[in-house]
Design a protein around this motif. Structure first.
Motif, PDB file in Angstrom:
ATOM      1  N   MET A 281      53.140  31.028  44.790  1.00  0.00           N
ATOM      2  CA  MET A 281      53.141  31.477  43.393  1.00  0.00           C
ATOM      3  C   MET A 281      51.770  32.059  43.078  1.00  0.00           C
ATOM      4  SD  MET A 281      56.166  30.084  42.557  1.00  0.00           S
ATOM      5  CE  MET A 281      56.229  30.011  40.753  1.00  0.00           C
ATOM      6  N   HIS A 282      51.732  33.189  42.391  1.00  0.00           N
ATOM      7  CA  HIS A 282      50.427  33.724  41.995  1.00  0.00           C
ATOM      8  C   HIS A 282      50.533  34.342  40.598  1.00  0.00           C
ATOM      9  CE1 HIS A 282      51.849  37.798  43.150  1.00  0.00           C
ATOM     10  NE2 HIS A 282      52.387  37.174  44.177  1.00  0.00           N
ATOM     11  N   PHE A 283      49.466  34.118  39.821  1.00  0.00           N
ATOM     12  CA  PHE A 283      49.436  34.547  38.424  1.00  0.00           C
ATOM     13  C   PHE A 283      48.092  35.189  38.120  1.00  0.00           C
ATOM     14  CE2 PHE A 283      52.025  30.799  39.014  1.00  0.00           C
ATOM     15  CZ  PHE A 283      53.229  31.163  38.451  1.00  0.00           C
ATOM     16  N   GLU A 284      48.105  36.159  37.233  1.00  0.00           N
ATOM     17  CA  GLU A 284      46.854  36.819  36.840  1.00  0.00           C
ATOM     18  C   GLU A 284      46.951  37.243  35.378  1.00  0.00           C
ATOM     19  OE1 GLU A 284      43.718  40.241  38.420  1.00  0.00           O
ATOM     20  OE2 GLU A 284      45.590  39.846  39.525  1.00  0.00           O
ATOM     21  N   VAL A 285      45.909  36.961  34.601  1.00  0.00           N
ATOM     22  CA  VAL A 285      45.855  37.365  33.195  1.00  0.00           C
ATOM     23  C   VAL A 285      44.519  38.043  32.925  1.00  0.00           C
ATOM     24  CG1 VAL A 285      47.452  35.650  32.277  1.00  0.00           C
ATOM     25  CG2 VAL A 285      45.047  35.054  32.545  1.00  0.00           C
ATOM     26  N   GLU A 286      44.563  39.090  32.139  1.00  0.00           N
ATOM     27  CA  GLU A 286      43.350  39.819  31.781  1.00  0.00           C
ATOM     28  C   GLU A 286      42.468  38.958  30.863  1.00  0.00           C
ATOM     29  OE1 GLU A 286      42.270  42.882  32.818  1.00  0.00           O
ATOM     30  OE2 GLU A 286      43.928  42.671  34.240  1.00  0.00           O
ATOM     31  N   PRO A 287      41.160  39.186  30.879  1.00  0.00           N
ATOM     32  CA  PRO A 287      40.274  38.454  29.967  1.00  0.00           C
ATOM     33  C   PRO A 287      40.661  38.713  28.521  1.00  0.00           C
ATOM     34  CG  PRO A 287      39.002  39.582  31.660  1.00  0.00           C
ATOM     35  CD  PRO A 287      40.407  40.088  31.775  1.00  0.00           C
ATOM     36  N   PRO A 288      40.373  37.778  27.631  1.00  0.00           N
ATOM     37  CA  PRO A 288      40.712  37.953  26.212  1.00  0.00           C
ATOM     38  C   PRO A 288      39.927  39.090  25.572  1.00  0.00           C
ATOM     39  CG  PRO A 288      39.368  35.991  26.533  1.00  0.00           C
ATOM     40  CD  PRO A 288      39.738  36.485  27.896  1.00  0.00           C
ATOM     41  N   SER A 289      40.316  39.439  24.368  1.00  0.00           N
ATOM     42  CA  SER A 289      39.754  40.619  23.701  1.00  0.00           C
ATOM     43  C   SER A 289      38.241  40.530  23.524  1.00  0.00           C
ATOM     44  CB  SER A 289      40.425  40.820  22.343  1.00  0.00           C
ATOM     45  OG  SER A 289      40.275  39.663  21.529  1.00  0.00           O
ATOM     46  N   TYR A 290      37.709  39.328  23.196  1.00  0.00           N
ATOM     47  CA  TYR A 290      36.257  39.225  22.979  1.00  0.00           C
ATOM     48  C   TYR A 290      35.496  39.622  24.245  1.00  0.00           C
ATOM     49  CZ  TYR A 290      34.920  35.308  25.948  1.00  0.00           C
ATOM     50  OH  TYR A 290      34.610  34.544  27.038  1.00  0.00           O
ATOM     51  N   PHE A 291      36.042  39.272  25.400  1.00  0.00           N
ATOM     52  CA  PHE A 291      35.418  39.552  26.692  1.00  0.00           C
ATOM     53  C   PHE A 291      35.409  41.063  26.943  1.00  0.00           C
ATOM     54  CE2 PHE A 291      34.911  39.788  31.222  1.00  0.00           C
ATOM     55  CZ  PHE A 291      34.354  38.591  31.665  1.00  0.00           C
ATOM     56  N   GLN A 292      36.548  41.691  26.705  1.00  0.00           N
ATOM     57  CA  GLN A 292      36.649  43.129  26.931  1.00  0.00           C
ATOM     58  C   GLN A 292      35.825  43.918  25.920  1.00  0.00           C
ATOM     59  OE1 GLN A 292      40.595  44.536  28.096  1.00  0.00           O
ATOM     60  NE2 GLN A 292      41.338  42.418  28.099  1.00  0.00           N
ATOM     61  N   GLU A 293      35.759  43.427  24.689  1.00  0.00           N
ATOM     62  CA  GLU A 293      34.927  44.080  23.672  1.00  0.00           C
ATOM     63  C   GLU A 293      33.446  43.974  24.027  1.00  0.00           C
ATOM     64  OE1 GLU A 293      36.120  42.096  20.140  1.00  0.00           O
ATOM     65  OE2 GLU A 293      38.091  43.104  20.051  1.00  0.00           O
ATOM     66  N   LEU A 294      33.072  42.856  24.647  1.00  0.00           N
ATOM     67  CA  LEU A 294      31.692  42.670  25.082  1.00  0.00           C
ATOM     68  C   LEU A 294      31.343  43.692  26.153  1.00  0.00           C
ATOM     69  CD1 LEU A 294      29.180  40.894  24.738  1.00  0.00           C
ATOM     70  CD2 LEU A 294      30.119  39.351  26.462  1.00  0.00           C
ATOM     71  N   LEU A 295      32.230  43.882  27.107  1.00  0.00           N
ATOM     72  CA  LEU A 295      31.992  44.883  28.155  1.00  0.00           C
ATOM     73  C   LEU A 295      31.908  46.294  27.565  1.00  0.00           C
ATOM     74  CD1 LEU A 295      34.334  43.700  31.056  1.00  0.00           C
ATOM     75  CD2 LEU A 295      31.831  43.669  31.036  1.00  0.00           C
TER      76      LEU A 295
END
Length: 304
Positions: A281-295
């Motif tokens: 089983m493998h799962f992947e989730v993108e970083p939350p909005s605050y993380f992406q806004e920081l980048l």
């Protein structure tokens, strides 16, 4: 069971209640004061008051009094469920949520939410941590697998011990890492000067973190970290140890950092073999909005 501790020169003149609360991180200072009042704490064989100032070489002895179990209740808290079957559930924990109840955090935890959502959870770790196989810090977001029965829990724990569960994180760190990849092999134990913190210690437990650079910016680096072991605060401690502390980390970050309500750390990837079917089983989730806004604050022309 009675526990002992020898006071060091650095801790001299510190109040006994403050010293013990720094050492015993999951107990509040007010509770420790009640231990002292009730005679569960002695210094050099004598009962003392909470304001007693310890001296270098003092021997502190304390016995943790038996306490009633926390009343862990089901609470209707939304969950971001990535997968669920009769044996387990994979969730994406939000930043700011504590995984399981403890003194000072009896409500609003992931366990409170799971008890409402699930008909059954494993009890290998007791009534206060039902289903909890592994944890991530309160201000770290991302993936966790939770066991619904003891068979599943034990099988997942075996995979953790054998290092067969793949856990990868994204982090934003201070400084520019020149190497494309690296491995940090440094044992971790309690910090000598602050018992609420962990640090690299010669007599600590083995800890290995692998990292890969995703992007470089003028003053920051976006990295992926893969855990080979799972010590408390491992990625946060290791990145600080090599000179690249995580942005926003109030405990291990540099003094001048971005105020984002905790460390920029996200558990993005999780894989394991299903305890019953042995399916990978493998799962992947993108970083939350605050993380992406920081980048997004780092414009492309600033990429190193």
């Amino acid at each position: 069971m009675t526990q002992k501790y020898n006071v060091t020169d650095i801790e001299a003149n510190k109040r006994i209640d403050k010293l013990l609360s720094d050492m015993i991180t999951d107990v509040s200072r007010s509770e420790i004061q009640s231990w002292i009042t009730d005679g569960h704490v002695h210094v050099n064989g004598r009962q003392v008051k909470a304001n007693h100032k310890c001296q270098n070489g003092d021997v502190i002895e304390w016995t943790v009094p038996e306490s009633e179990s926390l009343a862990v209740s089901a609470e209707n808290i939304p969950l971001s469920v990535q997968y669920e079957d009769t044996d387990l559930i994979v969730v994406n924990k939000p930043k700011g949520m504590v995984v399981h109840p403890s003194v000072g955090h009896q409500h609003g935890t992931l366990v409170n939410a799971l008890l409402y959502h699930c008909d059954a959870l494993s009890y290998v770790n007791g009534e206060e941590r039902p289903g909890v196989v592994h944890r991530i810090d309160k201000d770290t977001s991302g993936l966790l697998v939770v066991a619904k029965n003891d068979h599943t829990h034990n099988k997942l724990a075996e995979q953790l011990l054998a290092k067969d569960i793949d856990r990868r994180y994204e982090a934003i760190v201070h400084g520019v890492i020149e190497h494309e990849t690296g491995m940090i092999d440094a044992p971790i134990g309690r910090d000598r000067n602050d018992r609420k913190k962990m640090g690299v210690r010669e007599n600590g437990k083995s800890a290995i973190t692998h990292f890969r650079v995703m992007n470089r910016y003028k003053d920051f680096t976006h990295v992926e970290c893969q855990l080979e072991t799972g010590r408390t605060h491992q990625i946060r401690v290791h990145m600080k140890y090599i000179g690249f502390p995580i942005v926003g980390d109030p405990k291990y970050g540099q003094r001048k950092t971005m105020v984002i309500g905790g460390q920029a750390l996200h558990a993005k990837y999780l894989s394991f073999n299903h305890p019953r079917t042995d399916e990978l089983m493998h799962f992947e989730v993108e970083p939350p909005s605050y993380f992406q806004e920081l980048l997004a604050q780092f414009p492309p022309e600033n990429i190193y």
